[in-house]
Motif scaffolding. Structure first.
Motif, short mmCIF file in Angstrom:
data_model
loop_
_atom_site.label_atom_id
_atom_site.label_comp_id
_atom_site.label_asym_id
_atom_site.label_seq_id
_atom_site.Cartn_x
_atom_site.Cartn_y
_atom_site.Cartn_z
N PRO A 1 34.82 36.21 47.81
CA PRO A 1 36.19 36.57 47.42
C PRO A 1 36.67 35.67 46.28
O PRO A 1 36.12 34.58 46.09
CB PRO A 1 36.98 36.32 48.70
CG PRO A 1 36.22 35.26 49.43
CD PRO A 1 34.76 35.47 49.08
N PRO A 2 37.70 36.11 45.54
CA PRO A 2 38.15 35.33 44.37
C PRO A 2 38.56 33.91 44.72
O PRO A 2 38.49 33.02 43.86
CB PRO A 2 39.36 36.12 43.85
CG PRO A 2 39.26 37.47 44.44
CD PRO A 2 38.47 37.37 45.70
N GLU A 3 39.00 33.68 45.94
CA GLU A 3 39.47 32.35 46.31
C GLU A 3 38.32 31.40 46.65
O GLU A 3 38.54 30.20 46.81
CB GLU A 3 40.45 32.43 47.48
CG GLU A 3 39.90 33.00 48.77
CD GLU A 3 40.07 34.52 48.87
OE1 GLU A 3 40.21 35.19 47.82
OE2 GLU A 3 40.05 35.03 50.01
N ARG B 1 39.61 34.03 34.89
CA ARG B 1 39.31 34.40 36.28
C ARG B 1 39.75 35.84 36.55
O ARG B 1 39.03 36.61 37.21
CB ARG B 1 40.00 33.43 37.25
CG ARG B 1 39.49 31.99 37.15
CD ARG B 1 40.24 31.05 38.09
NE ARG B 1 40.08 31.42 39.48
CZ ARG B 1 39.08 31.03 40.26
NH1 ARG B 1 38.15 30.23 39.79
NH2 ARG B 1 39.00 31.45 41.51
N PHE B 2 40.93 36.21 36.03
CA PHE B 2 41.39 37.58 36.21
C PHE B 2 40.42 38.57 35.57
O PHE B 2 40.05 39.58 36.17
CB PHE B 2 42.79 37.78 35.61
CG PHE B 2 43.25 39.20 35.68
CD1 PHE B 2 43.79 39.70 36.86
CD2 PHE B 2 43.12 40.06 34.60
CE1 PHE B 2 44.18 41.03 36.96
CE2 PHE B 2 43.51 41.39 34.69
CZ PHE B 2 44.05 41.87 35.87
N THR C 1 37.23 38.91 37.64
CA THR C 1 37.51 39.57 38.92
C THR C 1 37.72 41.06 38.71
O THR C 1 37.17 41.90 39.45
CB THR C 1 38.77 38.94 39.56
OG1 THR C 1 38.57 37.53 39.71
CG2 THR C 1 39.06 39.54 40.93
N ALA C 2 38.50 41.40 37.68
CA ALA C 2 38.82 42.81 37.42
C ALA C 2 37.62 43.59 36.89
O ALA C 2 37.45 44.76 37.19
CB ALA C 2 39.98 42.91 36.42
N TYR D 1 34.00 42.17 40.10
CA TYR D 1 34.13 42.17 41.55
C TYR D 1 34.84 43.41 42.10
O TYR D 1 34.34 44.09 43.00
CB TYR D 1 34.86 40.89 41.97
CG TYR D 1 35.32 40.80 43.41
CD1 TYR D 1 34.39 40.66 44.45
CD2 TYR D 1 36.67 40.83 43.74
CE1 TYR D 1 34.82 40.54 45.76
CE2 TYR D 1 37.11 40.70 45.05
CZ TYR D 1 36.17 40.56 46.06
OH TYR D 1 36.59 40.44 47.35
N ILE D 2 36.04 43.68 41.56
CA ILE D 2 36.83 44.78 42.11
C ILE D 2 36.11 46.13 41.98
O ILE D 2 36.02 46.88 42.96
CB ILE D 2 38.24 44.82 41.46
CG1 ILE D 2 39.00 43.50 41.76
CG2 ILE D 2 39.02 46.04 41.91
CD1 ILE D 2 39.49 43.32 43.17
N GLN E 1 33.02 46.20 44.64
CA GLN E 1 33.33 46.34 46.07
C GLN E 1 34.16 47.60 46.33
O GLN E 1 34.10 48.16 47.44
CB GLN E 1 34.02 45.07 46.59
CG GLN E 1 33.13 43.83 46.57
CD GLN E 1 31.95 43.90 47.56
OE1 GLN E 1 31.72 44.91 48.23
NE2 GLN E 1 31.18 42.82 47.62
N THR E 2 34.90 48.06 45.33
CA THR E 2 35.61 49.34 45.48
C THR E 2 34.60 50.48 45.62
O THR E 2 34.74 51.37 46.45
CB THR E 2 36.53 49.59 44.27
OG1 THR E 2 37.51 48.55 44.23
CG2 THR E 2 37.24 50.94 44.37
N HIS F 1 30.46 37.87 52.98
CA HIS F 1 31.66 38.54 52.47
C HIS F 1 31.53 40.06 52.43
O HIS F 1 32.42 40.79 52.88
CB HIS F 1 31.99 37.99 51.09
CG HIS F 1 33.22 38.59 50.48
ND1 HIS F 1 34.46 38.55 51.09
CD2 HIS F 1 33.43 39.26 49.30
CE1 HIS F 1 35.35 39.15 50.31
NE2 HIS F 1 34.76 39.59 49.24
#
Lengths: 253, 253
Positions: A92-94, A119-120, A123-124, A127-128, A131-132, A204
């Motif tokens: 996860p991003p955190e 980081r944004f 992530t965009a 990652y998003i 996992q989407t 995760h």
């Protein structure tokens, strides 16, 4: 999408790849660390070529084993086309290791002191969408068995690892329990939650998709020196394919 | 998108709203905390109606002031249609206040011990589309001045706040410096980086879009007791509109 257009050059490959989308098998194979490719905008991240192609950048052999499993199980595959050094899609991003500033014994200069904007963007862009898409594949099919495929380095922080295949699980051990009933006398030394486990934050993808939906699941880890060539990859995939088939059958009505 | 289809019911409004998209003004107005609406799937989050409509859920009056500024500056507006209690779009996912388990003096039961799957769903459904759209609006226009509009509670942790309007900035103070040149003798008590500032992690939207692109920027905070009705909103918007116009002119060639 703007963010992606800035993130990738127009001739770079898509980050999310799905193979055999119409596969009839129950298994969905997920390979988060399939590739060591860096998008062009990142240059070398300040790393030598050796390091950029080492286990800190990807899971060598994992995609090859995944594809062989896909062939024998008629399973859909989803994999990430870019290195986990940019974004580790199994975090996860955190998590500090989502965009790691260090990995094993290496500092990663290109990941030091990342801005919130950087980081944004990662992530965009990585990652998003990944996992989407896994969510969509899970939602579109009944009765999915979620199998993530990884490889691990035989030597970590200078220490030799004897385990050959790790079967990892989070709070739902049903499938791993059944797999471990069939490993005795096999060609591989198989262990539960080795060489690391859920306490290390490595489950995760299972937590995102398997646990909330009650899906049978396992995270498979193969020692990467065993799957350096096609012969080794075929041996591992053959062993795992049989193990998965027996374990899934044990859980079927 | 699957994640969104599961996140919202089919009759719920879109999370990201853009108004006056063809506005000719240089200002882009961003209102992250425009709404206290909770998507249906979250019920009440375990909070009373009073708390669900309090300043912890949204910035009362901020959207009204934003719209008045949009009218006088011919500025495009982007706002988030759902409460920051679900995801605070002015925070990165790694911030504890992105999906807060507590806010000021309130525990938020529906945000306690969020699973990784729940955090992913909120991040993917609310934060990523919102900030991606801001990116697109910035990228599509030349010479944008980024202005985020917020309101703050007059009493926080039992302590009265005297400041009436805060002009917040991160490392780029150009626009705020110019605005502060024109506040003397005005109708409002204006302060720099009050009642909180960048050290409190509140300048995320500025860090995402203004700093990397060198855009003039300011985060405006208006004390919410001053903008409870239309008269107050008009007074604040009139004052801010003039201030912004003068400050932007001071930075124009």
């Amino acid at each position: 999408m703007m963010v992606q257009a800035q993130f990738f050059t127009s001739d770079e490959a898509e980050p999310v790849v799905v193979e055999n989308p119409l596969g009839k098998g129950r298994v969905l194979l997920v390979c988060e660390h399939a590739s060591h490719t860096l998008p062009a905008r990142f240059g070398t991240l300040g790393l030598s070529e050796d390091v950029r192609k080492s286990h800190i950048a990807w899971d060598p052999g994992a995609l090859a084993v995944t594809r062989l499993l896909s062939a024998s199980l008629d399973a859909t595959v989803i994999y990430q086309n870019y290195s986990r050094l940019i974004y580790d899609c199994n975090r996860p991003p955190e998590s500090p290791s989502a965009m790691p500033a260090t990995s094993e014994i290496y500092d990663i200069p290109g990941n030091a002191d990342l801005s919130e904007a950087e980081r944004f963007a990662r992530t965009a862009a990585l990652y998003i969408p990944f996992q989407t898409r896994v969510s969509e594949l899970v939602a579109n099919r009944n009765d999915v068995v979620l199998v993530t495929v990884h490889s691990f380095t035989p030597v970590y922080h200078g220490k030799r690892r004897d385990v050959e295949i790790g079967l990892l699980h989070d709070t739902d051990a049903r499938l791993v329990d059944a797999m471990l009933n069939h490993t005795e006398g096999g060609d591989f030394q198989v262990e539960r939650n080795e060489p690391y486990g859920p306490e290390d934050g490595v489950t995760h993808t299972l937590r995102l998709h398997a646990l909330p939906n009650g899906l049978l699941n396992v995270m498979i880890e193969v020692r990467n020196d065993l799957i350096q060539n096609e012969e080794g990859q075929r041996a591992a995939a053959g062993f795992l394919s049989e193990l998965l088939t027996k374990a899934i059958a044990a859980h079927s009505p």
